[in-house]
Scaffold this motif. Sequence first.
Motif, PDB file in Angstrom:
ATOM      1  N   ASP A   1      39.506  74.887  87.135  1.00 27.89           N
ATOM      2  CA  ASP A   1      39.069  74.395  85.828  1.00 27.89           C
ATOM      3  C   ASP A   1      37.584  74.100  85.899  1.00 27.89           C
ATOM      4  O   ASP A   1      37.058  73.726  86.963  1.00 27.89           O
TER       5      ASP A   1
ATOM      6  N   GLU B   1      34.200  72.089  83.967  1.00 25.58           N
ATOM      7  CA  GLU B   1      33.569  71.245  82.962  1.00 25.58           C
ATOM      8  C   GLU B   1      32.186  71.828  82.738  1.00 25.58           C
ATOM      9  O   GLU B   1      31.532  72.278  83.695  1.00 25.58           O
ATOM     10  N   THR B   2      31.745  71.854  81.490  1.00 24.65           N
ATOM     11  CA  THR B   2      30.514  72.567  81.163  1.00 24.65           C
ATOM     12  C   THR B   2      29.656  71.765  80.194  1.00 24.65           C
ATOM     13  O   THR B   2      30.105  70.769  79.619  1.00 24.65           O
TER      14      THR B   2
ATOM     15  N   THR C   1      33.487  64.052  79.440  1.00 25.29           N
ATOM     16  CA  THR C   1      33.796  64.388  80.831  1.00 25.29           C
ATOM     17  C   THR C   1      33.562  63.252  81.816  1.00 25.29           C
ATOM     18  O   THR C   1      34.083  63.281  82.934  1.00 25.29           O
TER      19      THR C   1
ATOM     20  N   ASP D   1      37.093  79.890  80.690  1.00 22.01           N
ATOM     21  CA  ASP D   1      36.666  79.595  82.061  1.00 22.01           C
ATOM     22  C   ASP D   1      36.297  80.854  82.847  1.00 22.01           C
ATOM     23  O   ASP D   1      35.271  80.878  83.537  1.00 22.01           O
TER      24      ASP D   1
ATOM     25  N   GLN E   1      30.874  71.104  86.609  1.00 16.30           N
ATOM     26  CA  GLN E   1      31.885  70.792  87.619  1.00 16.30           C
ATOM     27  C   GLN E   1      32.853  71.959  87.725  1.00 16.30           C
ATOM     28  O   GLN E   1      33.258  72.535  86.721  1.00 16.30           O
TER      29      GLN E   1
END
Length: 283
Positions: free
Chosen positions: A13, A15-16, A61, A99, A28
């Motif tokens: 996964d 995080e953006t 996030t 993703d 991440q």
Amino acid sequence: MKLNLTKPLVIFDLETTGLDLVKDRIIQISYIKVMPNGQEERGDELINPEKPIEPHITQLTGISNEDVKDKPTFKQLAQQLAQKFSGCDFAGFNSNNFDIPLLAEEFLRAGIDFDFSKSRLIDACAIFRKMERRNLAAAYKFYCGRKMEEDFEAHRADQDTEATYRVLMGQLDKYAPGANEDEEKVLENNMDALAEFSKMNNNVDFAGRIVWGDQKDAKGNPVLDKDGNPKKIEVFNFGKHKGLPVADVLHIDPGYYSWILSGDFTYNTKQVLTRIRLREAQK
């Protein structure tokens, strides 16, 4: 149940900084690499995106600019990740739509042509949508306990309307306060609450050309309301003024309004923009 693997599977996964595949960056990446023998290897990296993390992303996030300022960039990690992911299949949730494409972009920006076409891409979100149907017939069976064909003729608007009414009543019964052990599954029998719960996006117009964004002060910080929540204003979600407040664009580039009105946009988008223009003219 043990996964039946013929080669390693990377469940991951991201995080953006946002959802734009061209402009946004990874902050991440977390993964579990599962080997055919069942052995698992876990990894979790914070990444310096080399661009500011907006406050709403930090709120979502928990990752701030301070958290990533001394972390490696994706380019610095790319070779290591490419080696670790080489020869693997990939799995995620909505990963095929976001993703995987963003990870591919990051590899290419780092000068690594990682060939995902040689990997099998498993998307748990797609499986969920296909296995657990979300159409009216499925909802009727779930909330009303009967098959639609037992009570209605197929594909008739009047019949579907009646079925939808029964589904809504069934939802309010099922999720009434005190009727469900899961405290998170509660619906108020209140149209304001139901409308808010039904929202699937932050669109101002139906096409999503104009969306609600955080109002910013002169320093770029969110302006808060009396309850401490960010105030929302209309911003453009496309084109050369994407991300800018509609009211500001109407002042600095008045021709943009005429261009949209004469362009291939929905009537609803033009209507919403005209209402904003009239509101601003009255100030």
